[in-house]
Design a protein around this motif. Structure first.
Motif, PDB file in Angstrom:
ATOM      1  N   ALA A  43       2.136 -24.880   8.090  1.00 41.61           N
ATOM      2  CA  ALA A  43       1.948 -24.673   9.491  1.00 41.61           C
ATOM      3  C   ALA A  43       1.507 -23.345   9.876  1.00 41.61           C
ATOM      4  O   ALA A  43       1.999 -22.383   9.110  1.00 41.61           O
ATOM      5  CB  ALA A  43       3.221 -24.891  10.146  1.00 41.61           C
ATOM      6  N   SER A  44       0.614 -23.166  10.801  1.00 40.50           N
ATOM      7  CA  SER A  44       0.101 -21.881  10.895  1.00 40.50           C
ATOM      8  C   SER A  44      -0.213 -21.970  12.445  1.00 40.50           C
ATOM      9  O   SER A  44      -0.425 -22.945  13.128  1.00 40.50           O
ATOM     10  CB  SER A  44      -1.296 -21.731  10.322  1.00 40.50           C
ATOM     11  N   VAL A  45      -0.248 -20.626  12.945  1.00 38.77           N
ATOM     12  CA  VAL A  45      -0.569 -20.201  14.288  1.00 38.77           C
ATOM     13  C   VAL A  45      -1.731 -19.041  14.305  1.00 38.77           C
ATOM     14  O   VAL A  45      -1.262 -18.276  13.506  1.00 38.77           O
ATOM     15  CB  VAL A  45       0.767 -20.088  15.230  1.00 38.77           C
ATOM     16  N   PHE A  46      -2.494 -19.001  14.907  1.00 33.53           N
ATOM     17  CA  PHE A  46      -3.572 -18.028  14.835  1.00 33.53           C
ATOM     18  C   PHE A  46      -3.827 -17.346  16.207  1.00 33.53           C
ATOM     19  O   PHE A  46      -3.471 -17.887  17.347  1.00 33.53           O
ATOM     20  CB  PHE A  46      -4.999 -18.650  14.697  1.00 33.53           C
ATOM     21  N   VAL A  47      -3.536 -16.042  15.915  1.00 35.53           N
ATOM     22  CA  VAL A  47      -3.806 -15.247  17.416  1.00 35.53           C
ATOM     23  C   VAL A  47      -4.952 -14.422  17.095  1.00 35.53           C
ATOM     24  O   VAL A  47      -5.780 -14.335  15.884  1.00 35.53           O
ATOM     25  CB  VAL A  47      -2.566 -13.934  17.282  1.00 35.53           C
ATOM     26  N   PRO A  48      -5.750 -13.757  18.179  1.00 34.85           N
ATOM     27  CA  PRO A  48      -7.191 -13.152  18.200  1.00 34.85           C
ATOM     28  C   PRO A  48      -7.105 -11.976  16.907  1.00 34.85           C
ATOM     29  O   PRO A  48      -6.197 -11.429  16.783  1.00 34.85           O
ATOM     30  CB  PRO A  48      -7.353 -12.662  19.354  1.00 34.85           C
ATOM     31  N   HIS A  49      -8.068 -11.988  16.473  1.00 31.85           N
ATOM     32  CA  HIS A  49      -8.533 -11.180  15.428  1.00 31.85           C
ATOM     33  C   HIS A  49      -9.747 -10.113  15.874  1.00 31.85           C
ATOM     34  O   HIS A  49     -10.523 -10.572  16.888  1.00 31.85           O
ATOM     35  CB  HIS A  49      -9.403 -11.726  14.152  1.00 31.85           C
ATOM     36  N   PRO A  50      -9.789  -8.905  15.818  1.00 30.69           N
ATOM     37  CA  PRO A  50      -8.778  -8.114  15.059  1.00 30.69           C
ATOM     38  C   PRO A  50      -7.576  -7.773  15.666  1.00 30.69           C
ATOM     39  O   PRO A  50      -7.304  -7.964  17.070  1.00 30.69           O
ATOM     40  CB  PRO A  50      -9.695  -6.691  14.465  1.00 30.69           C
ATOM     41  N   MET A  51      -6.432  -7.312  15.018  1.00 33.35           N
ATOM     42  CA  MET A  51      -5.360  -6.705  15.878  1.00 33.35           C
ATOM     43  C   MET A  51      -5.024  -5.441  15.592  1.00 33.35           C
ATOM     44  O   MET A  51      -4.240  -4.554  16.205  1.00 33.35           O
ATOM     45  CB  MET A  51      -4.000  -7.591  15.227  1.00 33.35           C
ATOM     46  N   GLN A  52      -5.517  -4.822  14.420  1.00 32.46           N
ATOM     47  CA  GLN A  52      -5.111  -3.395  14.285  1.00 32.46           C
ATOM     48  C   GLN A  52      -5.471  -2.265  15.202  1.00 32.46           C
ATOM     49  O   GLN A  52      -4.913  -1.187  15.506  1.00 32.46           O
ATOM     50  CB  GLN A  52      -5.986  -2.827  12.786  1.00 32.46           C
ATOM     51  N   ASN A  53      -6.752  -2.548  15.973  1.00 34.46           N
ATOM     52  CA  ASN A  53      -6.958  -1.600  17.045  1.00 34.46           C
ATOM     53  C   ASN A  53      -6.529  -1.924  18.382  1.00 34.46           C
ATOM     54  O   ASN A  53      -6.970  -1.747  19.330  1.00 34.46           O
ATOM     55  CB  ASN A  53      -8.571  -1.756  16.879  1.00 34.46           C
TER      56      ASN A  53
END
Lengths: 172, 490
Positions: free
Chosen positions: A140-150
């Motif tokens: 199971a997965s949930v995706f958040v926006p990419h990128p996140m580092q900045n």
């Protein structure tokens, strides 16, 4: 990922190729959910907020951290989660190696009887699917926006706000 | 009439018109014909060597290097030397070994081979060596298997992949690759797509191919396939009640007893440690049946297998009967199979209860002694509630044999010794709630149904120890659940 060995299915093939993941408790209120930080920079800020949101919903939490996102979790960490939690959330994968390793961790914990969900960035949707396919596990997965580092901390917290309900939904 | 093979698509190397001579250096007949082939080629006959081992040795034949054996496989070469004539990309003639007249016909030259013997058989093709053909089928041909392919990633261990997909009983399995499955299928004349039956609890159709896959995983050799197939068919006989046996909260599982010549032929153990570990056939035949029930039937512990405790016999429980003593009637014969035929008997059994008696000297004594232990099967106060299997060791049987008691006499006397007064057995008697129906207080109550006590001979020559296998509680329904014996068809 090259397939070097092909096996034949010993089952009547009534089920999907991938193993169904363990079911989580139908109500997580009062249950303990492990929050496994894979060790990627900035991930902790997302997890901090997610933890607070879970607690508001009556879910007990415990924090765990991998020493590096580039390897699978140490066995003692996996054993601790398996012993102390009812379910697990693994976050936050935003690269190839961390996606592969965290998916193995998700699968490993599932085999120990701990259902889980992995939080990744949108860029790694395919990588997660491929790794699940290679393992044979319908993770199971949930995706958040990419990128996140900045991102700013506020933006990462907003990711948590926007995803917490889906995370809980995917856990069930 | 068989279709003429067309090699144009598959054999770019050997499609040209001419004569292909399949040879290998280590073959004496190839050595015999080598000078002749070289002379013919030098004289302009379009001959090329197709060399299976050492192309350099046949340099005078413009050799095709076939050390990968692809050409030999595609031309279905069984013997070297073999001459194959290719015209227009298809085969128009073939001679196997050295046969002077046939070589003359094929080559259209009545003078060749003067001074040579008229005939000399060839050697086996390297493409037909044990295990090689199946590998070549997988590499260059069509394995013809219908089961879904499961790809294992480059960095993943196939053995771990089997665990992760839930295909194992908790022990490692042999990864079911096409090569291994094809080898396993060679152990039976039955076709891969043939349905053997529907396996509980999901009543899923099980083909011979699925049997072979699970037999590979269990570690079987191909020659065990007839026993595995017979065991599965026996388990699927409705009267065996495999469905209930799998789903039960009791301890039991299928116990397989093999009789007849196949037991010795495939190297089964009926002697020392017959019920224990260490023999491949015993261990893997029983395991194959259990893996089929798990993987095909869906009988997964904790899901539909609801055994409260289970037992180690649920990994595997299979052994052969000792038929070396001619005074002993084999179990299969006692159950209606003709003497000298191979058979399996499936019994719904638990693990073993050891029986120790090192003092009894007469058949009457040892019978009373066995009865005391057999009375404890299930519960000492339960009767006609389970069946039982008594595995009689050599030294205990010797007491009977020396007194002239045969299987029928032993069985009859054991039943008689197991009659007990109902007053001692009814519920509440002896201060124990468990027991038989109070209405039977006035009866002399048998412990087992008349047909419910199976006796098998097995074990090492030394040791005054026998074994009792308690039966499943489903046996209380006398006409609904019974052990089953079936002949093994090879």
């Amino acid at each position: 990922m090259n397939a070097v060995v092909k096996l034949r299915d010993p089952t009547p093939e009534a089920a999907a190729v991938q193993r169904t993941r363990k079911a989580a408790p139908s109500d997580l209120a009062g249950k303990t959910v492990g929050l496994l930080d894979i060790g990627k920079m900035r991930g902790a800020e997302y997890i901090d907020r997610l933890e607070a949101l879970l607690q508001v919903r009556g879910v007990l939490t415990r924090r765990y951290a991998k020493p590096t996102n580039t390897r699978t979790a140490p066995v003692p960490t996996l054993q601790a989660v398996a012993t102390e939690c009812d379910a697990v959330i693994i976050a936050l994968s935003d690269c190839g190696s961390c996606t592969s390793c965290s998916t193995h961790d998700l699968n490993d914990l599932d085999l120990r009887g701990i259902p889980g969900v992995s939080v990744l960035t949108t860029e790694f949707r395919d990588a997660f699917a491929k790794q699940c396919g290679a393992i044979g596990y319908a993770g199971a997965s949930v995706f958040v926006p990419h990128p996140m580092q900045n991102r700013t901390t506020a933006e990462l917290h907003a990711f948590a706000d926007a995803s917490v309900d889906e995370v809980l939904e995917r856990l069930r | 009439m068989e279709a003429v093979p067309d090699f144009r698509r598959h054999c770019p190397m050997s499609r040209a018109n001419g004569i292909l001579a399949f040879v290998k250096r280590e073959c004496e007949t190839c050595a015999l014909v080598h000078p002749l082939l070289a002379r013919l080629r030098a004289a302009g006959v379009p001959i090329r060597g197709v060399v299976q081992d050492d192309p350099g040795h046949f340099a005078d034949l413009a050799p095709l290097d076939d050390t990968a054996l692809e050409e030999s496989f595609r031309h279905d070469i069984e013997t070297v030397p073999t001459l194959v004539r290719i015209e227009g990309g298809i085969e128009t003639g073939r001679v196997v070994g050295w046969q002077r007249d046939e070589w003359r016909d094929l080559l259209g030259d009545a003078s060749i081979g003067e001074g040579m013997p008229a005939w000399q058989p060839g050697c086996g093709s390297k493409s037909r060596e044990p295990g090689v053909h199946e590998r070549l089928v997988v590499r260059y041909g069509d394995a013809g298997l219908a089961s879904r392919e499961i790809e294992v990633g480059e960095w993943d261990d196939p053995m771990e992949a089997c665990f992760e997909r839930g295909w194992t009983d908790g022990l490692p399995v042999v990864p079911p690759t096409d090569e291994r499955i094809l080898r396993m299928l060679a152990g039976t004349r039955r076709l891969p797509h043939e349905v053997v039956g529907r396996v509980p609890p999901n009543l899923a159709a099980c083909t011979v191919e699925k049997v072979a896959i699970n037999a590979v995983m269990a570690g079987c050799k191909p020659e065990y396939m007839p026993v595995v197939l017979a065991a599965l068919e026996t388990a699927l006989d409705p009267i065996f009640t495999m469905h209930g046996l799998l789903c039960t909260t009791c301890f039991s599982g299928p116990v397989i007893v093999v009789n007849g010549p196949i037991a010795k032929r495939i190297g089964m153990n009926w002697g020392i440690n017959a019920l224990g570990q260490g023999n491949r056939a015993n261990a893997t035949i029983g395991r194959a049946l259990q893996l089929i029930v798990r993987n095909v039937g869906g009988g997964v512990p904790g899901e539909l297998d609801r055994a409260t405790l289970g037992g180690p016999g649920k990994y595997t429980f299979c052994f052969a009967e000792d038929e070396t003593d001619p005074t002993w009637e084999p179990l299969s014969v006692a159950r209606g199979i003709a003497p000298g035929r191979s058979a399996v008997t499936l019994f719904q059994g638990d693990g073993i209860q050891g029986f120790i008696d090192q003092r009894s000297r007469t058949p009457e004594e040892i019978t009373r002694s066995f009865a005391m232990s057999l009375a404890a099967v299930g519960h000492p106060k339960l009767c006609q509630f389970t069946n039982a299997m008594l595995v009689l060791s050599a030294e205990h049987y010797a007491i009977y044999r020396n007194a002239g008691w045969d299987r029928a006499r032993i069985t009859k006397e054991l039943h008689a010794a197991l009659l007990r007064p109902g007053t001692e057995l009814v519920q509440g008697a002896q201060g124990v709630g468990e027991g038989i129906d109070p209405k039977r207080a006035g009866e002399a109550v048998p412990k087992f149904w008349e047909e419910g006590l199976l006796i098998v001979r097995a074990g090492g020559q030394a040791g005054l120890f026998s074994a009792i296998l308690a039966g499943w509680t489903g046996g209380r329904f006398r006409h609904e659940s019974q052990p089953v014996t079936r002949e093994i068809v090879e």
